[in-house]
Design an enzyme around this catalytic site. Structure first.
Site, PDB file in Angstrom:
ATOM      1  N   CYS A   2       2.286  13.582  -1.988  1.00 50.51           N
ATOM      2  CA  CYS A   2       2.559  14.486  -3.104  1.00 50.51           C
ATOM      3  C   CYS A   2       3.999  14.312  -3.588  1.00 50.51           C
ATOM      4  O   CYS A   2       4.835  13.760  -2.890  1.00 50.51           O
ATOM      5  CB  CYS A   2       2.368  15.922  -2.667  1.00 50.51           C
ATOM      6  SG  CYS A   2       0.789  16.208  -1.884  1.00 50.51           S
ATOM      7  N   ARG A  27       2.857   6.236  -7.541  1.00 46.45           N
ATOM      8  CA  ARG A  27       2.361   6.396  -6.169  1.00 46.45           C
ATOM      9  C   ARG A  27       0.910   6.861  -6.133  1.00 46.45           C
ATOM     10  O   ARG A  27       0.314   6.934  -5.074  1.00 46.45           O
ATOM     11  CB  ARG A  27       3.240   7.411  -5.421  1.00 46.45           C
ATOM     12  CG  ARG A  27       4.689   7.029  -5.534  1.00 46.45           C
ATOM     13  CD  ARG A  27       5.615   7.960  -4.875  1.00 46.45           C
ATOM     14  NE  ARG A  27       5.200   9.336  -4.898  1.00 46.45           N
ATOM     15  CZ  ARG A  27       5.721  10.254  -4.130  1.00 46.45           C
ATOM     16  NH1 ARG A  27       6.635   9.925  -3.260  1.00 46.45           N
ATOM     17  NH2 ARG A  27       5.342  11.498  -4.216  1.00 46.45           N
ATOM     18  N   TRP A  74      -1.621  14.739  -3.738  1.00 48.54           N
ATOM     19  CA  TRP A  74      -2.446  13.736  -3.066  1.00 48.54           C
ATOM     20  C   TRP A  74      -3.166  14.548  -1.996  1.00 48.54           C
ATOM     21  O   TRP A  74      -2.572  14.931  -0.998  1.00 48.54           O
ATOM     22  CB  TRP A  74      -1.542  12.659  -2.459  1.00 48.54           C
ATOM     23  CG  TRP A  74      -2.210  11.681  -1.562  1.00 48.54           C
ATOM     24  CD1 TRP A  74      -2.310  11.759  -0.195  1.00 48.54           C
ATOM     25  CD2 TRP A  74      -2.836  10.449  -1.925  1.00 48.54           C
ATOM     26  NE1 TRP A  74      -2.963  10.657   0.291  1.00 48.54           N
ATOM     27  CE2 TRP A  74      -3.290   9.838  -0.740  1.00 48.54           C
ATOM     28  CE3 TRP A  74      -3.050   9.808  -3.146  1.00 48.54           C
ATOM     29  CZ2 TRP A  74      -3.951   8.615  -0.734  1.00 48.54           C
ATOM     30  CZ3 TRP A  74      -3.709   8.587  -3.132  1.00 48.54           C
ATOM     31  CH2 TRP A  74      -4.149   8.007  -1.940  1.00 48.54           C
ATOM     32  N   ASN A  98       4.825  19.774  -0.268  1.00 50.33           N
ATOM     33  CA  ASN A  98       4.384  18.503   0.310  1.00 50.33           C
ATOM     34  C   ASN A  98       4.336  18.689   1.819  1.00 50.33           C
ATOM     35  O   ASN A  98       5.231  19.319   2.378  1.00 50.33           O
ATOM     36  CB  ASN A  98       5.403  17.384   0.057  1.00 50.33           C
ATOM     37  CG  ASN A  98       5.479  16.974  -1.388  1.00 50.33           C
ATOM     38  OD1 ASN A  98       4.715  17.455  -2.202  1.00 50.33           O
ATOM     39  ND2 ASN A  98       6.409  16.092  -1.691  1.00 50.33           N
ATOM     40  N   GLY A  99       3.346  18.122   2.471  1.00 50.40           N
ATOM     41  CA  GLY A  99       3.287  18.213   3.929  1.00 50.40           C
ATOM     42  C   GLY A  99       2.015  18.888   4.376  1.00 50.40           C
ATOM     43  O   GLY A  99       1.071  19.051   3.595  1.00 50.40           O
ATOM     44  N   GLU A 482      -5.418  -9.286  13.220  1.00 51.68           N
ATOM     45  CA  GLU A 482      -4.709  -8.583  12.148  1.00 51.68           C
ATOM     46  C   GLU A 482      -3.362  -9.253  11.849  1.00 51.68           C
ATOM     47  O   GLU A 482      -2.977  -9.394  10.685  1.00 51.68           O
ATOM     48  CB  GLU A 482      -4.531  -7.107  12.542  1.00 51.68           C
ATOM     49  CG  GLU A 482      -3.702  -6.252  11.605  1.00 51.68           C
ATOM     50  CD  GLU A 482      -4.234  -6.192  10.167  1.00 51.68           C
ATOM     51  OE1 GLU A 482      -5.357  -6.657   9.901  1.00 51.68           O
ATOM     52  OE2 GLU A 482      -3.482  -5.715   9.303  1.00 51.68           O
ATOM     53  N   LYS A 486      -2.405 -10.715   8.201  1.00 49.70           N
ATOM     54  CA  LYS A 486      -1.200 -10.301   7.452  1.00 49.70           C
ATOM     55  C   LYS A 486      -0.408 -11.520   7.019  1.00 49.70           C
ATOM     56  O   LYS A 486       0.048 -11.619   5.891  1.00 49.70           O
ATOM     57  CB  LYS A 486      -0.309  -9.451   8.343  1.00 49.70           C
ATOM     58  CG  LYS A 486      -0.211  -7.999   8.353  1.00 49.70           C
ATOM     59  CD  LYS A 486      -0.561  -7.063   7.310  1.00 49.70           C
ATOM     60  CE  LYS A 486      -1.865  -7.187   6.619  1.00 49.70           C
ATOM     61  NZ  LYS A 486      -2.764  -6.084   6.697  1.00 49.70           N
ATOM     62  N   GLU A 489      -2.256 -13.477   4.173  1.00 50.15           N
ATOM     63  CA  GLU A 489      -2.383 -12.903   2.835  1.00 50.15           C
ATOM     64  C   GLU A 489      -1.071 -12.794   2.077  1.00 50.15           C
ATOM     65  O   GLU A 489      -1.078 -12.869   0.854  1.00 50.15           O
ATOM     66  CB  GLU A 489      -3.172 -11.588   2.831  1.00 50.15           C
ATOM     67  CG  GLU A 489      -2.616 -10.467   3.601  1.00 50.15           C
ATOM     68  CD  GLU A 489      -3.495  -9.211   3.527  1.00 50.15           C
ATOM     69  OE1 GLU A 489      -4.364  -9.087   2.657  1.00 50.15           O
ATOM     70  OE2 GLU A 489      -3.293  -8.322   4.361  1.00 50.15           O
ATOM     71  N   HIS A 505     -11.455 -23.410  24.934  1.00 51.22           N
ATOM     72  CA  HIS A 505     -12.756 -23.836  24.419  1.00 51.22           C
ATOM     73  C   HIS A 505     -12.623 -24.490  23.043  1.00 51.22           C
ATOM     74  O   HIS A 505     -13.611 -24.601  22.320  1.00 51.22           O
ATOM     75  CB  HIS A 505     -13.715 -22.645  24.353  1.00 51.22           C
ATOM     76  CG  HIS A 505     -13.970 -22.046  25.703  1.00 51.22           C
ATOM     77  ND1 HIS A 505     -14.810 -22.625  26.620  1.00 51.22           N
ATOM     78  CD2 HIS A 505     -13.433 -20.954  26.297  1.00 51.22           C
ATOM     79  CE1 HIS A 505     -14.809 -21.893  27.725  1.00 51.22           C
ATOM     80  NE2 HIS A 505     -13.975 -20.871  27.554  1.00 51.22           N
ATOM     81  N   LYS A 604      -5.999  -4.624  -4.345  1.00 52.79           N
ATOM     82  CA  LYS A 604      -5.830  -3.559  -3.353  1.00 52.79           C
ATOM     83  C   LYS A 604      -7.178  -3.008  -2.923  1.00 52.79           C
ATOM     84  O   LYS A 604      -7.383  -2.671  -1.767  1.00 52.79           O
ATOM     85  CB  LYS A 604      -4.945  -2.446  -3.937  1.00 52.79           C
ATOM     86  CG  LYS A 604      -4.652  -1.313  -2.976  1.00 52.79           C
ATOM     87  CD  LYS A 604      -3.749  -1.769  -1.845  1.00 52.79           C
ATOM     88  CE  LYS A 604      -3.600  -0.726  -0.750  1.00 52.79           C
ATOM     89  NZ  LYS A 604      -3.169  -1.311   0.529  1.00 52.79           N
TER      90      LYS A 604
HETATM   91  O1  M6R Z   1      -9.746  -0.067   1.361  1.00 55.01           O
HETATM   92  P1  M6R Z   1     -10.345  -0.771   2.534  1.00 55.01           P
HETATM   93  O2  M6R Z   1      -9.692  -0.413   3.831  1.00 55.01           O
HETATM   94  O3  M6R Z   1     -11.827  -0.595   2.616  1.00 55.01           O
HETATM   95  O4  M6R Z   1     -10.062  -2.305   2.277  1.00 55.01           O
HETATM   96  C1  M6R Z   1     -10.606  -3.283   3.096  1.00 55.01           C
HETATM   97  C2  M6R Z   1      -9.952  -4.619   2.867  1.00 55.01           C
HETATM   98  O5  M6R Z   1     -10.171  -5.052   1.553  1.00 55.01           O
HETATM   99  C3  M6R Z   1      -8.444  -4.555   3.125  1.00 55.01           C
HETATM  100  O6  M6R Z   1      -8.162  -4.109   4.411  1.00 55.01           O
HETATM  101  C4  M6R Z   1      -7.808  -5.949   2.935  1.00 55.01           C
HETATM  102  O7  M6R Z   1      -8.231  -6.807   3.943  1.00 55.01           O
HETATM  103  C5  M6R Z   1      -6.290  -5.822   2.891  1.00 55.01           C
HETATM  104  N1  M6R Z   1      -5.744  -6.671   1.883  1.00 55.01           N
HETATM  105  C6  M6R Z   1      -5.647  -6.152   4.172  1.00 55.01           C
HETATM  106  O8  M6R Z   1      -4.262  -6.116   4.136  1.00 55.01           O
END
Ligand code: M6R
Length: 609
Positions: A2, A27, A74, A98-99, A482, A486, A489, A505, A604
């Site tokens: 928020c 935001r 939010w 907010n909070g 993960e 990261k 991407e 393997h 996103k």
């Molecule tokens: O909004 P979601 O968590 O469902 O999104 C899933 C994936 O599209 C998302 O985690 C994607 O892999 C990100 N770019 C990872 O950083």
């Protein structure tokens, strides 16, 4: 998250408030509102949706006044709606907040019994009623706010107006930022400096447990005992864009750094005072759901799928219920074994990922009970699930998911404890121990975040590598996945995550001087085995970056670089390991000059299958 704006001065107040809210727009939010002291009373205007909706609602009105407060919401407690939008009014008081107020239900009960009538589902409204309650007992405005704050548990940044003292604006802060802007003959309040940077660059940054009383052209800071605290303003040098990012170069870095706060918010109000219970209000309230299920299916995509893999480990360890973890796009097309004895748990930051939603719909068709873990209130996922647990990470703007992931891990940990208690698998003593560690987690994360310079150094060293391997075992294996995702991407460096035991393997053939290998080697049951894997890589001249437990002297002699993390229970280690991997990916991408917040080809929210 928020946003708050407040104004006291000669300008057209509505204009200043709307301008401030617009500057917080990037935001994301679900509703907005303003309150202005006009014609002897406080006028409130609120609207669900974009700021444009509020603008249209007030267009043509002449809401003139010298003091006002505004808010972008939010949603956390209560869905996005006109009634749940701030400001909230009670008697002669209007509040924006907010909070999260942890004890709002008990306060609401007491206030309702003494005749207060509530108009929203929010936690915030109790603040307005509490201040109003003390006003009715004849305390002056400032004292009434102070007394109300004494009753509240939780996090808040507040701005409060009172019809009885129309020349005054009061702000307060606890674990949620609030600044006071000192302009030429005008005073401002904001949750974030960019909201009011157009009017001043001189700010008082409130500390936790402090109030600011703005009146007569000056701002006074006081503690909750009412003691005045001398405070010099600071001049902010940020330009508006830097200010939006909290002074960080990218949103992603800001979002990595704010994880201790995001996790504190996610835990808040979900642990009973005696630490014996996890509170997910309304979830399995009649005890029938947990009794009825015989398996759990976790479904998600991308980073959220990695959280699901950790979740599988957590739930099976703490509840002994069989769990499967699936990728949304796979689950749907494999004719999954799902029926009314299945609890389908979907995990999604956005709540709009098409493949995850399709899996949810498929499981519903087959009679499964559905639980969503989501960061966005009123998303499709939350609307279509039987129950939703929200991660209070706040809006995540960087395309690469960071704080949403760590808060998902925390929710999965809480959910496992919740289920473990109900299935009777976790004893009282274990519960106490697990919760104790969870409560420490934000402090441990702060320690990890403070080590960012060393990670930056390591990132610079390896920035020219073309491939990376990430290895982990057990509950840390999904974190290897993960870490690799990261890096891929945002830095566009090819990276693979692997279970360390699988190395021999196949992937071991890739190891040579050109292949940096990130090994997750914290002290747990798999440590000895991971050390063997380190020896294997070492023997083939692979360059090892280890993530190890603080105090592990042995590992340093075997690897090229080490990032130490503070020790905790192994079930929470994934959260601590995540942050250095996010930072490593971030620094490498930034050294390469990439567009970190908006990496190529990525969106996103992936709303198509
Ligand atoms: O909004 P979601 O968590 O469902 O999104 C899933 C994936 O599209 C998302 O985690 C994607 O892999 C990100 N770019 C990872 O950083």
């Amino acid at each position: 998250m928020c946003g708050i704006v407040g104004y006291l001065g000669p300008r057209e107040t509505v204009g200043v408030l709307m301008d401030g809210l617009r500057r917080l727009e990037y935001r994301g939010y679900d509703s907005a509102g303003i309150a202005v002291f006009h014609g002897g009373k406080i006028e409130v205007r609120r609207a669900r949706g974009k700021l444009r909706v509020l603008e249209e609602a007030i267009a043509g009105e002449s809401l003139e006044g010298k003091v006002g407060i505004g808010h972008t919401r939010w949603a956390t407690h209560g869905r996005p709606s006109d009634d749940n939008a701030h400001p909230h009014k009670a008697g002669s008081i209007a509040v924006v907040h907010n909070g999260i107020i942890e004890n709002y239900l008990s306060l609401k009960k007491v206030l309702t019994e003494s005749g207060h009538v509530f108009a929203s589902e929010t936690d915030t409204e109790v603040i307005a009623h509490l201040v109003d309650h003390f006003l009715r007992e004849d305390f002056p405005f400032e004292e009434a706010v102070r007394r109300a704050l004494g009753k509240i548990k939780g996090s808040y940044a507040l701005a409060v107006l009172c019809e009885k003292e129309p020349e005054k604006l009061i702000g307060a802060r606890n674990e949620s930022p609030l600044v006071v802007g000192l302009g030429e003959g005008e005073l401002l309040i904001a949750s974030d400096t960019p909201a009011v940077l157009n009017y001043t660059r001189d700010f008082i940054f409130l500390e936790d447990g402090e109030m600011a009383v703005l009146s007569d052209g000056k701002a006074e800071v006081l503690d909750l005992e009412g003691k005045r605290i001398p405070r010099e303003p600071k001049r902010v040098k940020w330009n508006p864009l830097m200010a939006e990012k909290g002074g960080y170069k990218h949103f992603m870095l800001k979002e990595i750094m704010e994880q201790p706060r995001a996790i504190t918010d996610t835990i808040r109000g979900r642990i009973s005072e005696d630490r014996s219970e996890i509170i997910f209000e309304g979830l399995d309230s009649d005890g029938k759901m947990v009794k009825a299920i015989n398996r759990i299916a976790l479904v998600a995509c991308g980073t959220s799928y990695h959280a699901a893999l950790v979740g599988r480990y957590l739930i099976e360890s703490l509840c002994r219920i069989p769990v499967e973890a699936d990728i949304g796009s796979e689950f749907r097309y494999r004719n999954p074994l799902v029926d009314e004895k299945t609890l389908l748990v979907t995990i999604s930051q956005s709540g709009e990922t098409a493949d995850t939603l399709a899996a949810l719909r498929e499981a519903r068709k087959r009679g499964a009970r559905t639980l969503g873990i989501c960061n966005v209130v009123e998303s499709s996922l939350s609307r279509e699930s039987d129950y939703t647990i929200f991660t209070y990470a706040g809006p995540e703007i960087g395309v690469a998911s960071t704080k949403a992931f760590s808060t998902q891990l925390v929710i999965l940990y809480l959910l496992s404890l919740f289920l473990g208690k109900r299935t009777g698998y976790i004893s009282h003593t274990q519960m106490d121990e697990f919760i104790g560690e969870l409560v420490r987690l934000p402090h441990l994360l702060e320690e990890v975040v403070r080590g960012h310079k060393e990670i930056e150094r390591i990132g610079r060293k390896y920035v020219h590598a073309e491939n990376f391997l990430y290895l982990g075992r057990g509950i840390n294996y999904p974190i290897a996945l993960e870490g690799a995702l990261k890096l891929k991407e945002i830095s566009y460096i090819h990276a693979e995550g692997y279970p360390a035991g699988e190395m021999k393997h196949g992937p071991i053939a890739l190891i040579d001087r050109e292949m940096p290998v990130v090994v997750l080697a914290t002290k747990d049951d798999t440590y000895e085995k991971v050390m063997n894997n380190i020896e294997e890589v070492h023997a083939r001249e692979g360059r090892i970056i280890a993530l190890a437990s603080q105090g592990d002297k042995e590992i340093a002699s075997k690897v090229e670089d080490v990032i130490f993390i503070p020790p905790t229970v192994s079930l929470l280690t994934p959260v601590l390991l995540t942050i250095p991997l996010q930072l490593l990916a971030y620094y490498m991408a930034d050294f390469k000059g990439n567009d970190v917040d908006q990496p190529r080809n990525l969106a996103k929210s992936v709303t198509v299958e």
